[in-house]
Design an enzyme around this catalytic site. Structure first.
Site, PDB file in Angstrom:
ATOM      1  CB  SER A 129      -0.951   0.020   1.201  1.00  0.00           C
ATOM      2  OG  SER A 129      -0.234   0.190   2.410  1.00  0.00           O
ATOM      3  CE  LYS A 139      -3.187   2.267   4.701  1.00  0.00           C
ATOM      4  NZ  LYS A 139      -2.985   1.378   3.536  1.00  0.00           N
TER       5      LYS A 139
END
Length: 250
Positions: free
Chosen positions: A66, A135
């Site tokens: 990701s 993230k």
């Protein structure tokens, strides 16, 4: 006339008597001292490692794609637990955070043995990230974030941003969204936008996909393993230099 005493002669042991034990030599005493010092150093090192992991730094293992190309599967990163806290968290920073609820599927039982679990607990092995995510912070409290404008760019507080860290070939977002970040929360997105289930994918959860600042474990600031991936994970403040609003959170 006084006579000078002669040398003392050893007396023969009485029949059946047990010989006196020999005195421990300096070699034996040195080994014992070295063992004690080694144990002391090891205990101190373990305590220091636990304190460092608890209050200052912690290593994490990257399990997914990701955050590519910034982070690769299998990378180990070091996270500073002083951000947020003594140091401010900014847009563009990469953060590790606990699952705020509903982001991750239940983790399978760990296949690490007791020794590995113990070393992980004290900070000598990286966390396997079963309950954490990593993230990039895109929005701070009060920010209005929208995607996309007529040039397929994301905007923050109405200002379009060019994101050099986004995975080559990915759009800013294939999902359209518009959100205002609530107080005490953050909007986060992965760099590999087509492989990241981030804030965009949880609009029905508390905070509309945002995460609590309190859920942030810390800011990832360097890749330490493998050696050929060594990198400094500096923030991307320049990307957001013109967006105004809150400049950082603690």
């Amino acid at each position: 006339m006084n006579e000078e005493p002669g040398p003392v002669q050893p007396q023969p042991a009485a029949a059946g008597a047990t010989p006196a034990p020999e005195q421990e030599g300096p070699r034996h005493s040195g080994i014992v001292t070295a063992l004690r010092e080694t144990v002391f150093v090891v205990v101190v090192a373990l305590v220091v490692s636990l304190l460092v992991k608890t209050f200052l730094l912690q290593a994490f293992y990257i399990p997914s794609e990701s955050m590519e190309d910034t982070l690769q599967i299998g990378d180990r990163v070091i996270v500073s637990k002083l951000t947020p806290g003594p140091f401010e968290l900014h847009r563009g920073d990469i953060v590790v955070f606990e699952d705020p609820g509903g982001w991750l599927d239940p983790a399978p039982p760990s296949d690490r043995g007791p020794l590995a679990r113990a070393l992980t607990f004290i900070g000598l092995l990286p966390e396997d990230s079963n309950e954490h995510l990593i993230k990039r912070v895109v929005g701070l409290p009060g920010d209005r974030i929208m995607c996309c404008d007529d040039q397929a760019r994301m905007t923050v507080n109405g200002v379009p941003v060019e994101e050099p860290y986004v995975h080559p070939g990915d759009p800013a977002s294939s999902r359209t969204f518009e959100v205002e970040v609530p107080e005490g929360r953050l909007w986060v997105m992965g760099d590999h936008r087509e492989r990241s289930e981030d804030s965009r994918f949880h609009p029905d959860l508390e905070g509309g996909g945002t995460i609590p600042v309190d859920a942030v474990t810390g800011r990832a600031f360097t890749v330490i393993w493998p050696v050929d991936h060594w990198a400094w994970l500096g923030g991307q403040e320049d990307v957001f230099a013109e967006v105004g609003g809150t400049q950082g959170v603690r």
